[in-house]
Enzyme design. Structure first.
Site, short mmCIF file in Angstrom:
data_model
loop_
_atom_site.label_atom_id
_atom_site.label_comp_id
_atom_site.label_asym_id
_atom_site.label_seq_id
_atom_site.Cartn_x
_atom_site.Cartn_y
_atom_site.Cartn_z
N GLY A 159 0.90 5.75 4.74
CA GLY A 159 0.23 4.80 5.65
C GLY A 159 0.61 3.52 5.40
O GLY A 159 1.85 3.13 4.81
N PHE A 160 0.02 2.38 6.02
CA PHE A 160 0.40 0.95 5.80
C PHE A 160 0.59 0.61 4.33
O PHE A 160 1.30 -0.08 3.66
CB PHE A 160 -0.58 0.05 6.54
CG PHE A 160 -0.26 0.10 8.15
CD1 PHE A 160 0.97 -0.03 8.68
CD2 PHE A 160 -1.57 0.03 9.12
CE1 PHE A 160 1.13 -0.12 9.94
CE2 PHE A 160 -1.14 0.10 10.44
CZ PHE A 160 -0.15 -0.13 10.84
N GLY A 182 0.50 2.73 1.53
CA GLY A 182 1.73 3.46 0.81
C GLY A 182 2.92 2.70 1.17
O GLY A 182 3.89 2.46 0.20
N ARG A 200 -11.18 2.55 5.59
CA ARG A 200 -12.25 2.49 6.19
C ARG A 200 -12.29 1.71 7.55
O ARG A 200 -11.21 1.25 7.93
CB ARG A 200 -13.26 1.31 5.36
CG ARG A 200 -13.64 1.54 4.06
CD ARG A 200 -14.59 0.51 3.61
NE ARG A 200 -14.03 -0.56 3.12
CZ ARG A 200 -14.70 -1.74 2.74
NH1 ARG A 200 -16.03 -1.78 2.94
NH2 ARG A 200 -14.07 -2.77 2.41
N ARG A 256 -17.53 1.56 1.56
CA ARG A 256 -16.31 2.16 0.69
C ARG A 256 -16.98 3.65 0.26
O ARG A 256 -16.29 4.67 0.35
CB ARG A 256 -16.04 1.70 -0.63
CG ARG A 256 -15.11 0.54 -0.24
CD ARG A 256 -14.72 -0.32 -1.59
NE ARG A 256 -13.74 -1.54 -1.30
CZ ARG A 256 -14.08 -2.61 -1.41
NH1 ARG A 256 -15.44 -3.06 -1.51
NH2 ARG A 256 -13.29 -3.75 -0.88
N ASN A 299 -12.50 11.81 1.25
CA ASN A 299 -11.40 11.21 0.15
C ASN A 299 -11.36 11.91 -1.20
O ASN A 299 -10.15 12.45 -1.86
CB ASN A 299 -11.14 9.83 -0.07
CG ASN A 299 -10.71 9.10 1.13
OD1 ASN A 299 -10.49 9.83 2.12
ND2 ASN A 299 -10.67 7.93 1.28
N SER A 342 -7.09 4.80 -3.81
CA SER A 342 -8.03 5.21 -2.80
C SER A 342 -9.46 4.88 -2.88
O SER A 342 -9.78 4.87 -4.07
CB SER A 342 -7.79 6.95 -2.67
OG SER A 342 -6.65 7.18 -2.83
N HIS A 363 -15.31 -2.11 -7.83
CA HIS A 363 -14.75 -2.61 -6.33
C HIS A 363 -15.89 -2.43 -5.30
O HIS A 363 -15.90 -1.38 -4.78
CB HIS A 363 -13.58 -1.90 -6.16
CG HIS A 363 -12.49 -2.41 -5.07
ND1 HIS A 363 -12.36 -3.86 -4.92
CD2 HIS A 363 -12.04 -1.66 -3.99
CE1 HIS A 363 -11.57 -3.83 -3.77
NE2 HIS A 363 -11.24 -2.75 -3.33
#
Length: 316
Positions: free
Chosen positions: A11-12, A14, A89, A95, A102, A126, A182
């Site tokens: 994805g963006f 990675g 998200r 999250r 996930n 992730s 986080h």
């Protein structure tokens, strides 16, 4: 044997991480994997064609992976594996909303990493980060030091940016630190924050610091809400790539990361955001930061909050 890094998930986040790792030119090979047929190969081809322009020799390899581990042989012998796989998200999601969906993805990835890259250091990005890091360690069966999570580097960078912007000073003159988890139990450490070597508290009023702390804590959501679809990836990928380089170069650099804490700060048996020295074995050691009583209490509170959730992931 040349150095090899794998990024799972194209994805963006990675693909940007793969680009940064390739452009650093410290690896022989960057492998990018994804479950979408052809996507990683297409990105790899595109990145490889940028090599003459950007002047790097690292080769990028794309591999499509299947539900039963097909394609994972491409990651064989990786020194570092960055796990970005999973759903990002959407606006309004926490999250934690991503936990169950996930968990299945991260567990499957971790099992394949253990099979094909049994000596790798795993960097998890992730979400929900602290829980997915704990799950990846359980699913790989790797020693705790070889599985860590990226969060503190990003959160600290956000905090630093906000302080620099507020004061109109260069980012390099600002040092900040965030520990804890986080998300909601992020623990900013104002006692360790400086501007041109002066304590942050001497150049910024307490209520302004608190305002920037809240903005840092919600840093991902702020980007999310502006983008409407997808989540942040430029700053997060920069953070993950820097950690991967510290590992592969065995640099001993100290970064705030999500690491296994066992006794430090009087906290035990939990993955938590702390400062750690990174090297070829992953987390070489946790570096204890001098904290105020309030900061220590907040860190213990974060540990308690995360510990319960991490216990739950074992069953997901």
């Amino acid at each position: 044997m040349g150095k090899k890094v794998t990024v799972v998930g194209a994805g963006f986040y990675g693909s940007t991480t793969a680009q940064r790792l390739a452009e650093y030119d410290v690896f022989d090979t960057v492998v990018l994997t994804d479950i979408i047929e052809g996507r990683p190969a297409g990105i790899a081809l595109d990145l490889n064609q940028s090599r003459p322009i950007e002047g790097f020799e690292t080769k990028v390899v794309g591999a499509t992976t299947g539900p039963n581990g097909e394609g994972y042989e491409a990651i064989e012998g990786s020194d570092v594996v960055v796990v970005t796989a999973g759903f990002p998200r959407k606006p309004g999601m926490s999250r934690m909303d991503l936990l169950e969906v996930n968990a299945k993805i991260v567990r499957a990835v971790a099992e394949n990493v253990a099979k094909y890259a049994p000596n790798a250091v795993v960097i998890v990005v992730s979400n929900p980060l602290d829980e997915m890091t704990a799950l990846a360690q359980l699913a790989t069966g790797f020693p705790h030091n070889r599985v860590l999570g990226q969060a503190g580097v990003l959160d600290t960078a956000r905090f630093t940016h906000f302080v620099a912007e507020e004061l109109g000073v260069p980012v390099k003159s600002v040092k900040t630190l965030t520990l804890g988890s986080h998300g909601d139990t992020m623990v900013p450490v104002p006692s360790q924050c400086t501007v041109d070597g002066k304590p942050l508290s001497s150049v910024m009023p307490a209520e302004k610091i608190e305002e920037l702390v809240v903005r840092t804590r919600n840093g991902g959501a702020e980007v999310n809400n502006l983008l409407k679809t997808g989540s942040a990836y430029y700053a997060p990928s920069a953070a993950a790539a820097k950690m991967a380089v510290a590992v592969v170069q065995d640099s001993g650099e100290v970064w705030p990361v999500c690491a296994w804490v066992d006794g430090e700060y009087g906290i035990s048996g939990v993955y938590l955001g702390v400062q750690a020295e990174l090297g070829a074995t992953g987390v070489r050691k946790i570096v204890k930061t001098p904290l105020t009583d309030d900061e220590t209490a907040a860190l213990k509170e974060a540990a308690d909050a995360v510990r319960g959730k991490q216990a739950d992931v074992a069953n997901l």
